[in-house]
Motif scaffolding. Sequence first.
Motif, PDB file in Angstrom:
ATOM      1  N   LEU A 317       0.822  -1.220   0.000  1.00 29.67           N
ATOM      2  CA  LEU A 317       0.000   0.000   0.000  1.00 29.67           C
ATOM      3  C   LEU A 317       0.848   1.259   0.000  1.00 29.67           C
ATOM      4  N   LEU A 318       2.060   1.206   0.554  1.00 31.34           N
ATOM      5  CA  LEU A 318       2.969   2.335   0.430  1.00 31.34           C
ATOM      6  C   LEU A 318       3.710   2.231  -0.902  1.00 31.34           C
ATOM      7  N   ASP A 319       4.321   3.333  -1.327  1.00 32.27           N
ATOM      8  CA  ASP A 319       5.068   3.315  -2.588  1.00 32.27           C
ATOM      9  C   ASP A 319       6.153   2.242  -2.582  1.00 32.27           C
ATOM     10  N   GLY A 320       6.801   2.064  -1.426  1.00 33.48           N
ATOM     11  CA  GLY A 320       7.854   1.064  -1.333  1.00 33.48           C
ATOM     12  C   GLY A 320       7.348  -0.343  -1.578  1.00 33.48           C
ATOM     13  N   GLY A 321       6.124  -0.632  -1.160  1.00 32.63           N
ATOM     14  CA  GLY A 321       5.534  -1.941  -1.419  1.00 32.63           C
ATOM     15  C   GLY A 321       5.332  -2.180  -2.911  1.00 32.63           C
ATOM     16  N   HIS A 322       4.825  -1.152  -3.609  1.00 34.42           N
ATOM     17  CA  HIS A 322       4.670  -1.254  -5.061  1.00 34.42           C
ATOM     18  C   HIS A 322       6.020  -1.451  -5.736  1.00 34.42           C
ATOM     19  N   LEU A 323       7.014  -0.696  -5.290  1.00 36.44           N
ATOM     20  CA  LEU A 323       8.345  -0.804  -5.897  1.00 36.44           C
ATOM     21  C   LEU A 323       8.928  -2.196  -5.687  1.00 36.44           C
ATOM     22  N   LEU A 324       8.653  -2.789  -4.523  1.00 33.24           N
ATOM     23  CA  LEU A 324       9.128  -4.144  -4.266  1.00 33.24           C
ATOM     24  C   LEU A 324       8.509  -5.127  -5.254  1.00 33.24           C
ATOM     25  N   PHE A 325       7.206  -5.000  -5.474  1.00 37.72           N
ATOM     26  CA  PHE A 325       6.531  -5.905  -6.408  1.00 37.72           C
ATOM     27  C   PHE A 325       7.009  -5.699  -7.846  1.00 37.72           C
ATOM     28  N   TYR A 326       7.287  -4.440  -8.217  1.00 34.95           N
ATOM     29  CA  TYR A 326       7.788  -4.186  -9.572  1.00 34.95           C
ATOM     30  C   TYR A 326       9.199  -4.757  -9.741  1.00 34.95           C
TER      31      TYR A 326
END
Length: 378
Positions: A317-326
């Motif tokens: 849900l945080l930007d860092g979580g999205h970046l991890l998935f990408y």
Amino acid sequence: MTLEGPGFLLTVLSFLLVIGPLVFVHEMGHFLVGRYFGVHAETFSIGFGREIAGWTDKRGTRWKIGWLPLGGYVRFKGDMNPASQPTADWLALPAEERNKTFQAKPVWQRFLIVAAGPAINFVFAILIYIALFGSFGEPRTPPVIAGIQENSAAAAAGFEPGDRIVAIQGSRVERFEDIRTYVSLRPGQPLTFLVQREERRIELTGTPASHVMRDRFGNEAKIGLLGIAPGAPQFISLGPIETVVASFRHTADTLDTMVTAIWQIITGQRSVKEMAGPVKMAQISGQQASLGWLNLIEFMALISINLGFINLLPIPLLDGGHLLFYTIEAVRRKPLKPEAQEWAFRTGLAALLALMIFVTLNDLSSLGVWRQLGGLIG
């Protein structure tokens, strides 16, 4: 004796003056990079909840202000679920429309769109420091000991007036401010100091005393004290390049302090009671505003760095979580299964809600709300 705090109105206005522009800057980072890559933004919101004001521009983006000013968001076309996974509605879009969606972009472009939010928070802080240092100079105090407190950690370690501290735990020291920052974060931890004493260098080991510091408003924080006094502070005029370098360094030092403090909380070296939420941040905003607009601007730079750092944490849900998935998607050459991402985001939501409740209760406790309620009940 503590200084009387600012009034409720000043506290609220100061909080809005700090958080509003920072949320706008953060979301503008996402918006601008998304627009550069051809992604249509359907909504740009400052605040959550019901819209209290807004307009739609000629590109079809709805710009609005929500009633709860604790964040914001940009909703890109096609970003239909937290995991940004294709849906039946997305697959039904015409090819031309689908190409304007967030999901249609390659993983590296999605990564940059998401990373732009935290990145621009760091840039914003750097620009604030450039303005401050360019206008008033950089505050610097030589790392030379002018005096030593009796029966202090420094006296026990063998420091002497005139000693120049060159390094702490192998980290180079250039200013007395570096010593203060490093030591204050490490109460009770033995530290090795490299000291220049006249023509020779020696190593000394000192353990900063643990001290509860109270500021003029009565706020408390546990810090480490060595018991050394600096010389007179100086404001050094800098050239354009030096100003930029000093601003980058100051931002990096602040970020390093935040990382260290978070790690100490995680490892139990520092109490979780020192974590602050929106209520405490609002209080500090009002306090800084009461000290002058320069203090408020410098506080804004600090919160901007904090906002960028927190959003980079690898929490769904945080930007860092999205970046991890990408990043995982780029390595695997395919995204994780939608079910796995959905589970992760649900878990992340629960963790963030629990954290928000905890820090809010923590804020109320630090303000003495529970003690006052107990007095009323008793």
